[in-house]
Design a protein around this motif. Structure first.
Motif, mmCIF file in Angstrom:
data_model
loop_
_atom_site.group_PDB
_atom_site.id
_atom_site.type_symbol
_atom_site.label_atom_id
_atom_site.label_comp_id
_atom_site.label_asym_id
_atom_site.label_seq_id
_atom_site.Cartn_x
_atom_site.Cartn_y
_atom_site.Cartn_z
ATOM 1 N N LYS A 1 -1.274 -7.136 -1.658
ATOM 2 C CA LYS A 1 -0.636 -5.829 -1.864
ATOM 3 C C LYS A 1 -0.907 -4.970 -0.634
ATOM 4 C CE LYS A 1 -0.521 -5.775 -6.816
ATOM 5 N NZ LYS A 1 -0.881 -5.114 -8.048
ATOM 6 N N GLY B 1 -1.275 -1.017 0.702
ATOM 7 C CA GLY B 1 -1.386 0.407 0.400
ATOM 8 C C GLY B 1 -1.249 1.203 1.681
ATOM 9 N N ASN C 1 3.089 -1.106 -1.878
ATOM 10 C CA ASN C 1 2.828 -1.187 -3.320
ATOM 11 C C ASN C 1 2.151 0.071 -3.852
ATOM 12 O OD1 ASN C 1 2.155 -4.157 -2.052
ATOM 13 N ND2 ASN C 1 3.448 -4.229 -3.873
ATOM 14 N N SER C 2 1.354 0.699 -2.985
ATOM 15 C CA SER C 2 0.636 1.883 -3.453
ATOM 16 C C SER C 2 0.533 2.911 -2.343
ATOM 17 C CB SER C 2 -0.773 1.504 -3.939
ATOM 18 O OG SER C 2 -1.546 1.027 -2.868
ATOM 19 N N ARG D 1 -2.005 5.938 -1.034
ATOM 20 C CA ARG D 1 -3.305 6.623 -1.149
ATOM 21 C C ARG D 1 -3.133 8.030 -0.599
ATOM 22 N NH1 ARG D 1 -8.458 3.002 -0.325
ATOM 23 N NH2 ARG D 1 -7.753 1.393 -1.733
ATOM 24 N N THR E 1 5.440 9.605 -6.188
ATOM 25 C CA THR E 1 4.948 8.223 -6.103
ATOM 26 C C THR E 1 5.250 7.472 -7.394
ATOM 27 O OG1 THR E 1 3.146 8.923 -4.652
ATOM 28 C CG2 THR E 1 2.914 6.771 -5.697
ATOM 29 N N LYS F 1 5.744 3.160 -7.423
ATOM 30 C CA LYS F 1 4.545 2.703 -6.707
ATOM 31 C C LYS F 1 3.298 3.224 -7.424
ATOM 32 C CE LYS F 1 6.964 3.003 -2.264
ATOM 33 N NZ LYS F 1 7.545 1.674 -2.313
ATOM 34 N N GLU F 2 2.170 2.622 -7.082
ATOM 35 C CA GLU F 2 0.911 3.087 -7.676
ATOM 36 C C GLU F 2 0.392 4.287 -6.874
ATOM 37 O OE1 GLU F 2 -2.411 0.416 -7.237
ATOM 38 O OE2 GLU F 2 -3.692 1.597 -8.578
ATOM 39 N N VAL G 1 -2.790 6.436 -5.723
ATOM 40 C CA VAL G 1 -4.248 6.348 -5.585
ATOM 41 C C VAL G 1 -4.713 7.653 -4.940
ATOM 42 C CG1 VAL G 1 -6.162 5.057 -4.567
ATOM 43 C CG2 VAL G 1 -4.072 3.843 -5.206
ATOM 44 N N GLU H 1 -5.881 -6.340 -1.410
ATOM 45 C CA GLU H 1 -5.013 -5.301 -0.868
ATOM 46 C C GLU H 1 -5.396 -5.030 0.582
ATOM 47 O OE1 GLU H 1 -5.854 -1.356 -2.429
ATOM 48 O OE2 GLU H 1 -3.733 -0.935 -2.660
#
Lengths: 342, 287
Positions: free
Chosen positions: B5, B7, B25-26, B28, B51, B56-57, B59, B260
């Motif tokens: 993944k 980020g 994928n994410s 931050r 987000t 997407k994730e 964080v 990740e």
């Protein structure tokens, strides 16, 4: 709380008035592992020397703190380290403290000696009340706060916790957070041979760097962009003592014992004046020290030798007594003894 | 094949659009090193909503803080759903967030990694010649190679750790395959030092712990020390160093405990646009 790196040093520092002393011991099998920027001379050299220091301190009524604040541990060196811990535990008493800067090492040692007091090293970077609370919850009895805090921030932490609070008052330091600095903890042999020894501390932060702005592509020239100097907090002592901190820490395990003893003596004298309420005498003494440009002289048997706190001694007072050289610059900046703006 | 993944770390809300449109994928969002740069509530809410809307994730990344920063974080996290991943670099924030039900991750400032030292190789090669060759392998390890260290955080239900990707150390990291924890690797900029008394603010004439209007998210400085053969990068209050990353390094990482890889959007990495971010993602996937 004064630093020690030899039995002779322990005698001098205790004679100079230290209430507590702290020291490390060379780890057999890990001498090459200079993880804490310390050369071999920064530690007691053997378990025999450890015993002499501990016995002398106990007989003098002085508390002892054993430094085990490596802040790296891995499975590969764990067995050597455990052997070292066990050797030290046979010598120190159950009231003697252990200074730890790594949570894994803490877990390890705590299982072996659950009852000794543990002090959380500055390497654990405690800068707020919740950190102090966490440190206490997991079993430490004292925390050595990160250097970069104002006196008011220290007071807030003192008020919020039952932990004993220890703060730095004198020694070498820089702007980088000690526990996260990879410049500090690995002395480069090239660096050690090229840089002049200044107070026994050779951080690369004292070098000049050529600084280029990568955005506008302009050069800012050569500068000492990362600062690293010797710091002092004589002017802030009244506020520090009133804040309720439990211990005042002098940095200098890598220095010679004359310097260690001299600095201890000076802070002992000043803090006694404050503790006795003799603020006028304290101020007079401070003024004399600063204006005489003889701050931190030490005796080596040949008279008074100035501590080299900067390469250019004639600028000593100017360099040391400035906002950037105080441990508590907010205090320096026009604040009176009640911490009010002038 | 399980893909790694990716980020993307964003500290500047103006870069969010580029990142949202990428294949990452994410995201931050927050501030990793400076409490003064913690986002406003408005920025956080905007970043959070956008987000999640993009699938997407989200964080939230947090720095080391004083009491002032703690208060701010306490207010900000109330706007995140329980279970949100939060990266912590401060034991005080860890303590505070134990009262909630977030998915906590230990940031790279809480994990000591000797190989981050800029002169690790020159220092210890000479030592290794005199002593044991095993020394070089030990210095490729991190706190994550210490069971007691991992167990400490496992007791708080934390099993996700961040680390810098240092190419020489990758085999050591991979070989500590341990079902107990997973790792996110930062790519491109290796942490060397952090300060509260900001070096960049000083360049703009500001001393002490305060800083105001210093355009640090848009400033990056190269620090060269010729005699030491040392090149560092100053970004805000943090000093980094860089190493060349060979593209084969990402092969098979996801089969171990590395789940990740992370890089920055913005001046630190040079990735400001969606296609640059996607190129990075392709690079990590060997495309």
């Amino acid at each position: 709380m004064s630093p020690v790196n030899s039995f002779e040093g322990a005698k001098r520092v205790i004679g100079a008035g230290a209430d507590e002393i702290y020291f490390g011991v060379l780890i057999p099998g890990l001498e090459w592992f200079i993880i804490n920027r310390e050369g071999i001379s920064c530690n007691l050299q053997s378990y025999d020397e450890l015993k002499k220091v501990v016995d002398f301190a106990h007989n003098s009524g002085v508390q002892v703190a054993l430094v085990m604040n490596m802040h790296f541990m891995s499975k590969s060196i764990e067995q050597i380290f455990k052997k070292h811990i066990n050797q030290c535990l046979e010598i120190i008493g159950s009231d003697d403290a252990i200074i730890v800067g790594h949570l894994g090492i803490y877990n390890m040692i705590k299982k072996l000696i659950p009852d000794n007091p543990f002090y959380a090293s500055t390497l654990l970077i405690t800068t707020n009340t919740y950190s102090a609370d966490f440190i206490q919850k997991i079993g430490f009895s004292r925390v050595i706060l990160e250097r970069q805090l104002t006196i008011n921030e220290i007071k807030d932490i003192v008020k919020s916790t039952k932990l004993e609070i220890e703060v730095f008052i004198h020694g070498t330091g820089c702007s980088n957070l000690n526990g996260n600095c990879y410049l500090l903890h690995f002395p480069n042999p090239l660096l050690l041979s090229e840089l002049k020894k200044i107070d026994g501390f050779n951080p690369p932060c004292r070098l000049n760097f050529k600084v280029n702005n990568l955005v506008d592509k302009k050069s800012l020239g050569n500068m000492q962009i990362l600062d690293a100097y010797t710091y002092c907090s004589l002017c802030s002592l009244p506020q520090l003592i009133q804040s309720g901190v439990h211990a005042l820490k002098i940095v200098g395990r890598c220095q010679n014992f004359e310097k260690q003893a001299s600095v201890t003596k000076i802070y002992r004298e000043f803090s006694e004046l404050i503790a006795e309420g003799k603020i006028a005498s304290y101020k007079e003494k401070l003024h004399k020290f600063r204006s005489s440009n003889k701050l931190f002289y030490y005796e080596n048997g040949h008279g008074l030798i100035p501590l080299r706190m900067s390469p250019d001694l004639s600028r000593f007072a100017e360099i040391c007594c400035s906002q950037n050289r105080c441990y508590f610059p907010h205090h320096y900046d026009n604040v009176n003894e009640n911490n009010e703006r002038r | 094949m399980i893909l790694l993944k990716v980020g993307i770390q964003v500290e500047n809300i103006n870069l969010m659009t580029s990142v949202l449109n990428s294949q990452c994928n994410s995201i931050r969002f927050g501030s990793e090193f400076c409490e003064i740069k913690l986002p406003s509530l408005k920025s956080l809410k905007e970043a959070y909503k956008n987000t999640l809307d993009s699938g997407k994730e989200f964080v939230f990344i947090t720095p080391r803080v004083t009491n002032q920063g703690l208060k701010k974080i306490e207010e900000l996290v109330l706007n995140l759903e329980q279970g949100t991943r939060i990266v912590i670099n401060d034991l005080g924030i860890l303590n505070m967030l134990l009262n909630y039900d977030f998915n906590l991750e230990i940031g790279r400032q809480l994990t000591f990694f000797p190989a981050s030292c800029p002169w690790e190789n020159s220092t210890f090669i000479s030592y290794a010649k005199k002593h044991h060759l095993e020394i070089l392998d030990i210095l490729k390890e991190s706190s994550l190679n210490h069971t007691e260290y991992i167990n400490f955080f496992l007791t708080y239900g934390i099993s996700h750790f961040d680390l810098d990707l240092i190419p020489d150390c990758i085999e050591v990291i991979k070989n500590v395959y341990n079902k107990k924890y997973i790792i996110s690797l930062y790519v491109g900029n290796i942490l060397v030092a952090v300060t509260r008394k900001c070096h960049t603010a000083r360049l703009f004439g500001q001393n002490g712990y305060e800083c105001s209007n210093v355009p640090c998210v848009e400033s990056l400085y190269e620090l060269n020390q010729k005699n030491m053969d040392l090149k560092l990068f100053l970004y805000g209050n943090t000093i980094f160093r860089r190493e060349k990353i060979p593209n084969h390094i990402f092969e098979n990482l996801s089969t171990k405990n590395i789940k990740e890889v992370i890089t920055h959007a913005g001046i630190l990495s040079g990735y400001k646009y969606t296609d640059q971010i996607d190129d990075f993602i392709k690079f990590t996937r060997g495309i």
